[in-house]
Design an enzyme around this catalytic site. Structure first.
Site, PDB file in Angstrom:
ATOM      1  CG  ASP A  96      -8.442   1.317  -4.280  1.00  0.00           C
ATOM      2  OD1 ASP A  96      -9.218   1.607  -5.211  1.00  0.00           O
ATOM      3  OD2 ASP A  96      -7.773   0.260  -4.260  1.00  0.00           O
ATOM      4  CE  LYS A 154      -3.777   0.171  -0.099  1.00  0.00           C
ATOM      5  NZ  LYS A 154      -4.594   0.242  -1.336  1.00  0.00           N
ATOM      6  CG  HIS A 176      -4.582   3.496  -5.536  1.00  0.00           C
ATOM      7  ND1 HIS A 176      -5.157   3.051  -6.719  1.00  0.00           N
ATOM      8  CD2 HIS A 176      -4.317   2.381  -4.811  1.00  0.00           C
ATOM      9  CE1 HIS A 176      -5.231   1.727  -6.704  1.00  0.00           C
ATOM     10  NE2 HIS A 176      -4.716   1.295  -5.568  1.00  0.00           N
TER      11      HIS A 176
END
Length: 376
Positions: free
Chosen positions: A274, A79, A100
């Protein structure tokens, strides 16, 4: 041939209940074969049921702190960096992870400030437009979306009290899946397997044709437009949002007014959260507090859904990411990006510049071609 990158760090993930780890012991062995040392933070694999002893047996060095793992030439993660990890970013670091950045502009700002070279799994893109490093987690998230939806349809969890497959003489749940990519297809497939009535919407008619060929039975395909979405939501028990634009913020396809028309106790699962979410009423939640109710509708919007099944997710992720990690370690980011256009498209920041066109557009930032920035 000596690899361009000689050391790789694997820190433990710090996002809430994120049990995945970015590399398996088999991955460590591949780096070792290349002559690259791997430094794994102690207990990094604990959530995925991988022990320090397994990493050591594969050739990794176990280090006691996150700082030790982050101090290597390349860091591979699952992540995006959290605020407490920003201090580890630096100009001579190559970071390879899900980023992201369109949904997390503060992470983009931290990477730019630190002048870190970052490569995002989700923007590594093949010439045919496919996203090979997003695909395995999309498949898992899609399957989990249906499981989560089925759970929160239960009355004790706040739902309508509807069983996905119904019962003899009782109609099944109606599941509406918006988006027919990897997430949507997998969500629809599991829902159909649970004997629900499934409707899947997408603007890509060729994709709908493909789904019709392989989803015989309870799955109906619809061309996606505002009217079709509105009509579908009124009767839905479960809505799964599965819309993605590579590198960009997800478009809103379900407005708040549409949510207001849904049945009390129905459930929304927004897998696109996300990337900002494709349903207007969703905001990101966590595995410890996964749902909230708006307009009588239960919303599930966990930002790292595959983290719920970290053992499965870790192996699926490494299977996809390892060849790219090895290529970057062997040649360095610049030469790997020259050799492989998919990697070039994956590069998001270099030396303070935004090098993904989609991310730059979303953040209203100046775009610099990755190869130009890497040459600089």
């Amino acid at each position: 041939m000596q690899p361009a990158i000689s050391s790789v760090g694997v820190p433990k993930e710090v996002k809430t209940l994120e049990g995945r780890v970015s590399l398996t012991p088999d991955g460590v062995r591949e780096f070792e074969r290349l002559g690259v040392q791997v430094f794994v933070e102690t207990n990094a694999g604990e959530g995925a049921s991988i022990t320090d002893a397994e990493y050591m047996a594969a050739g990794a060095t176990i280090v006691p702190t996150a700082a030790d793992a982050w101090s290597q030439q390349m860091v591979v993660k699952v992540k995006e960096p959290k605020t407490e990890e920003f201090a580890f970013l630096r100009p001579d670091l190559t970071l390879f992870t899900y980023l992201h950045l369109s949904a997390y502009p503060q992470v983009a700002a931290a990477l730019q400030k630190a002048k870190t070279t970052s490569i995002a799994y989700e923007t590594v893109q093949m010439d045919d437009g496919s996203l090979p490093l997003l695909a395995p987690m999309s498949e898992i998230a899609g399957r989990l979306a249906t499981q989560a939806g089925a759970r929160f349809l239960e009355r004790p969890q706040g739902g309508r009290g509807v069983l996905m497959g119904g019962a003899p003489g009782v109609k099944p749940a109606k599941v509406v899946v918006i988006g027919a990519g990897n997430v949507g297809y997998n969500a629809a497939w599991i829902a159909a397997g649970m004997q629900a009535e499934v409707v899947i919407l997408d603007k890509n008619l060729d994709r709908l044709r493909y789904i019709e060929q392989i989803c015989i039975g309870r799955t109906t395909t619809l061309a996606s437009n505002r009217g079709a979405v509105e009509r579908s939501l009124i009767e839905a028990d479960l809505v799964i949002g599965a819309v993605l634009i590579a590198g960009a913020k997800a478009p809103i396809v379900v407005s708040e007014d549409m949510v207001k028309t849904m049945k009390p106790g129905s459930v929304i699962v927004d897998v696109a959260v996300d990337q900002g979410g494709c349903i207007e009423t969703t905001h990101e939640t966590t595995h410890t507090d996964p749902v909230y109710v708006t307009h009588g509708v239960v919303h599930y919007a966990v930002g790292n859904m595959p983290g719920a099944v970290p053992n499965t997710s870790t192996y699926a992720l490494t299977n996809a990411t390892l060849p790219y990690q090895i290529e970057i370690a062997r040649y360095g980011t610049r030469d790997a990006a020259i050799r492989n256009n998919a990697i070039r498209l994956g590069v998001n920041t270099v030396g303070g510049a935004i090098t993904s066109e989609a991310v730059a557009n979303e953040l209203q930032a100046k775009y610099v071609d990755a190869l130009v920035a890497l040459q600089g």
